[in-house]
Enzyme design. Structure first.
Site, PDB file in Angstrom:
ATOM      1  N   GLN A 150     -86.972  40.940 -17.977  1.00 47.19           N
ATOM      2  CA  GLN A 150     -88.118  41.935 -18.017  1.00 47.19           C
ATOM      3  C   GLN A 150     -88.960  42.285 -16.845  1.00 47.19           C
ATOM      4  OE1 GLN A 150     -91.188  41.075 -16.867  1.00 47.19           O
ATOM      5  NE2 GLN A 150     -92.459  42.614 -18.107  1.00 47.19           N
ATOM      6  N   ARG A 187    -109.141  39.507 -20.374  1.00 47.08           N
ATOM      7  CA  ARG A 187    -109.709  38.720 -21.066  1.00 47.08           C
ATOM      8  C   ARG A 187    -110.738  37.647 -20.636  1.00 47.08           C
ATOM      9  NH1 ARG A 187    -102.931  38.687 -19.422  1.00 47.08           N
ATOM     10  NH2 ARG A 187    -102.457  40.866 -20.061  1.00 47.08           N
ATOM     11  N   LYS A 250     -90.492  46.601 -25.067  1.00 50.73           N
ATOM     12  CA  LYS A 250     -91.240  45.928 -25.774  1.00 50.73           C
ATOM     13  C   LYS A 250     -92.750  46.743 -25.831  1.00 50.73           C
ATOM     14  CE  LYS A 250     -93.129  41.172 -25.317  1.00 50.73           C
ATOM     15  NZ  LYS A 250     -93.759  41.251 -24.786  1.00 50.73           N
ATOM     16  N   HIS A 274     -98.500  42.006 -27.144  1.00 44.28           N
ATOM     17  CA  HIS A 274     -98.193  41.366 -26.359  1.00 44.28           C
ATOM     18  C   HIS A 274     -99.481  39.967 -26.688  1.00 44.28           C
ATOM     19  CE1 HIS A 274     -98.077  42.943 -22.476  1.00 44.28           C
ATOM     20  NE2 HIS A 274     -98.466  41.371 -21.219  1.00 44.28           N
ATOM     21  N   GLY A 306     -94.712  37.380 -32.036  1.00 41.47           N
ATOM     22  CA  GLY A 306     -96.627  37.829 -32.149  1.00 41.47           C
ATOM     23  C   GLY A 306     -96.840  37.236 -33.524  1.00 41.47           C
ATOM     24  N   GLY A 307     -97.539  35.543 -32.945  1.00 40.44           N
ATOM     25  CA  GLY A 307     -97.851  34.569 -34.893  1.00 40.44           C
ATOM     26  C   GLY A 307     -96.934  34.146 -35.332  1.00 40.44           C
ATOM     27  N   PHE A 308     -95.947  34.203 -34.278  1.00 37.66           N
ATOM     28  CA  PHE A 308     -94.889  32.905 -34.522  1.00 37.66           C
ATOM     29  C   PHE A 308     -95.478  31.362 -34.811  1.00 37.66           C
ATOM     30  CE2 PHE A 308     -93.475  37.024 -35.156  1.00 37.66           C
ATOM     31  CZ  PHE A 308     -92.154  36.999 -36.349  1.00 37.66           C
ATOM     32  N   ARG A 329     -95.451  31.740 -26.164  1.00 41.05           N
ATOM     33  CA  ARG A 329     -96.701  30.551 -26.714  1.00 41.05           C
ATOM     34  C   ARG A 329     -95.563  29.057 -27.223  1.00 41.05           C
ATOM     35  NH1 ARG A 329    -100.503  34.078 -28.056  1.00 41.05           N
ATOM     36  NH2 ARG A 329    -101.846  35.186 -26.234  1.00 41.05           N
TER      37      ARG A 329
END
Length: 387
Positions: A150, A187, A250, A274, A306-308, A329
């Site tokens: 990346q 954040r 991405k 993100h 995202g969110g899986f 995560r």
């Protein structure tokens, strides 16, 4: 009740060992990992931008997509394999780039890679990793596991050219350009906690001139200025002039940008907000996939993150048209819980759940998974086809 509204329950303790939680789901793993991290680093990994609306939406949106299994199908032999970056992968699941794995565990990115390589699960390595890209890809002893590097749109382009050259020599198959972060999102948890990294942390994949400064994240982060003037036309053309690795972008969340990506000839797009860490109140990525897949399918490769949280979430994304799913995560939670072994546990949970979902839905191979396996519940409580 939405999964995001469910309280995180303490992981169950075995009779034999009261200190060892039993991990049966990613939710269990999140709790066990969070218990092991300091508040500063737990909030850094788990939090999002501003009010965390997108962070919650990413996860909750999956509940709107309902599975429609087919029955009396031969599922005696289920083949989950697919290809990514010209290389075979165990299933359409990989690890997203995330910075500084050693904040979670001393095993770092090498530990994450070791777990991925043992299962032939692809990995995208962040430029802000704590381990060298050579050591990371070296965990795949036979070179069969696909890796990508990346990069961000660094103002200092020598950083990118150095990374591309080293990645190519180390057997990486692709470069993933993060396009949704010309500047860092706000954040709030990191601001409240005064986020900083431990003294002595190193970033061995970055050139020496970046090894000081704040970089916009907090104390001790390399001073990485982003090129806020970067454009599709110039940036992709320059990347193509620098490498023959596959070029993926991405951070695509607009159908208009998906079309531009196709026109610019990128090899793949990753639909991503993100993880809710950049611009809050953007749509959930699974909903964006439903918009973009009809535009991009067959013209470029489509991935999503995202969110899986479930193997069935991976199934839903493939049914909507994704070629591949990445998780960020989840790997960090595994690492924080038990180092490389914890990452392996996290991946095994998703692999086993995905295989079970395929079997129960009547699919014996990836190409069997279609939009017909999903419905969406509209505002009137009526099931509708997704396309």
């Amino acid at each position: 009740m939405s999964r995001t509204n469910l309280p995180i329950q303490p992981a169950k303790m075995s009779d034999a060992t009261s200190s060892k939680p039993q991990i049966f789901s990613i939710q269990d793993l999140k709790q066990a990992a969070s218990d092991k991290m300091s508040q500063m680093y737990r909030d850094y990994y788990n939090g999002g931008a501003m009010d965390n609306i997108t962070l919650a939406s990413n996860e909750a949106a999956f509940d709107r997509y309902l599975l429609r299994p087919r029955v009396l199908r031969n599922v005696s032999n289920i083949d989950m394999t697919t290809t990514l970056w010209g290389t075979k992968a165990a299933l359409p699941l990989g690890v997203s780039p995330s910075a500084m794995h050693r904040l979670a565990h001393a095993d770092g990115e090498v530990g994450t890679s070791k777990a991925c390589a043992a299962r032939n699960v692809p990995m995208i390595l962040s430029a802000l990793s704590n381990d060298t890209l050579e050591d990371v890809s070296g965990q795949s002893s036979d070179g069969s596991t696909p890796y990508a590097i990346q990069v961000s749109p660094f103002k200092n382009r020598q950083i990118t050219t150095n990374l591309l050259s080293r990645a190519k020599a180390a057997g990486y198959k692709a470069v993933v350009l993060t396009v949704d972060a010309p500047m860092f999102g706000r954040r709030l948890d990191d601001l409240r906690n005064g986020f900083s990294i431990p003294p002595g942390f190193s970033f061995p994949n970055l050139s020496a001139q970046t090894q000081s400064g704040s970089g916009g994240l907090g104390g001790g982060i390399p001073d990485l200025s982003f090129d806020t003037a970067a454009t599709w036309e110039e940036k992709i053309a320059w990347m193509k002039s620098q490498t023959d690795l596959e070029i993926w972008v991405k951070g695509v969340t607009s159908p208009l940008d998906a079309q531009i990506a196709i026109e610019q000839g990128v090899d793949g797009i990753i639909i991503s907000n993100h993880g809710g860490r950049q611009l809050d109140t953007t749509p959930a990525t699974i909903d964006i996939l439903r918009e973009i897949a009809p535009i991009a399918k067959g013209k470029t490769r489509i991935a999503i993150d995202g969110g899986f949280r479930r193997g069935s979430d991976i199934f839903k994304a493939v049914a909507l048209g994704a070629d591949f799913v990445f998780v960020g995560r989840i790997a960090i939670w595994g690492l924080a819980y038990d180092g490389s072994n914890g990452v392996g546990l996290a991946l095994d949970l998703l692999i086993n759940e995905f295989k079970l979902c395929m079997g129960l839905a009547g699919c014996s191979k990836i190409s069997d998974i279609t939009p017909a396996h999903l419905s969406i519940l509209n505002a009137k409580g009526v099931l509708e086809s997704v396309y």
